[in-house]
Design a protein around this motif. Sequence first.
Motif, PDB file in Angstrom:
ATOM      1  N   GLN A 198     -12.675   8.085  -0.354  1.00 23.80           N
ATOM      2  CA  GLN A 198     -11.946   7.986   0.752  1.00 23.80           C
ATOM      3  C   GLN A 198     -10.292   6.710   0.804  1.00 23.80           C
ATOM      4  O   GLN A 198      -9.200   6.494   2.119  1.00 23.80           O
TER       5      GLN A 198
ATOM      6  N   TYR B 216      -9.170  10.803  -5.869  1.00 22.80           N
ATOM      7  CA  TYR B 216     -10.129  11.274  -6.559  1.00 22.80           C
ATOM      8  C   TYR B 216     -11.738  11.118  -6.785  1.00 22.80           C
ATOM      9  O   TYR B 216     -10.894   9.780  -8.421  1.00 22.80           O
TER      10      TYR B 216
ATOM     11  N   GLU C   5     -16.862  13.623   0.540  1.00 20.35           N
ATOM     12  CA  GLU C   5     -15.347  12.228   0.269  1.00 20.35           C
ATOM     13  C   GLU C   5     -16.180  11.205  -0.142  1.00 20.35           C
ATOM     14  O   GLU C   5     -17.437  10.865   0.482  1.00 20.35           O
TER      15      GLU C   5
END
Length: 205
Positions: free
Chosen positions: A137, A141, A182
């Motif tokens: 977020q 990553y 995500e």
Amino acid sequence: MNKKKDSLLLIFTRNPELGKCKTRLGATIGDSAALEVYKFLLDHTVKITADLYAKKVVYYSKEIWENDIWDNARFEKRLQQGADLGERMENAFWDGFERGFEKIIIIGSDIFDLTLNDLENAFEALDQNDFVVGPAQDGGYYLLGMKKLKTVLFKNKDWGNETVLESTLNDLQHEKYKLLEERNDIDHYEDIKDNVIFDPFLKHM
């Protein structure tokens, strides 16, 4: 080659020492509480990886601890090598491919909403793709996997900055890759303040 022999999971971790891990989180909640949060996240990472059907190597930041939460029977232990995070990750991938592994994935140790199923899906994604990326977020990553070493992924990145994911995907624009769901890595107070699971660590606030 069976899955365990062909698949390698690299787990990058910091030695859990007071004032030396989760420092951005510690700036808000204090070093002692930040250390307890990190130990909690390490325990979670052990739980979701211990039964993963792959070879697993824990890469320590400072020194290898032989007697800790990482069971020596399940996890190989090594020391990160390199001047920055990119170089350290590249060296870990390079070593894995040199040892004959065909699918290699790297994760950190601070993703509370990461599951065993996520890791299994990531390895499965490499059956049809050369790369797999789990976006965080914060613009970075939480997972990177590959079937061939692509060194540009580790070059010219402002590690810890929100541009890392975008820059990484630009490097992969001519490659076959899979983008995972995500997830939220834990770096700042805002990452934990609304999650009740972390309330015990915030009682003093």
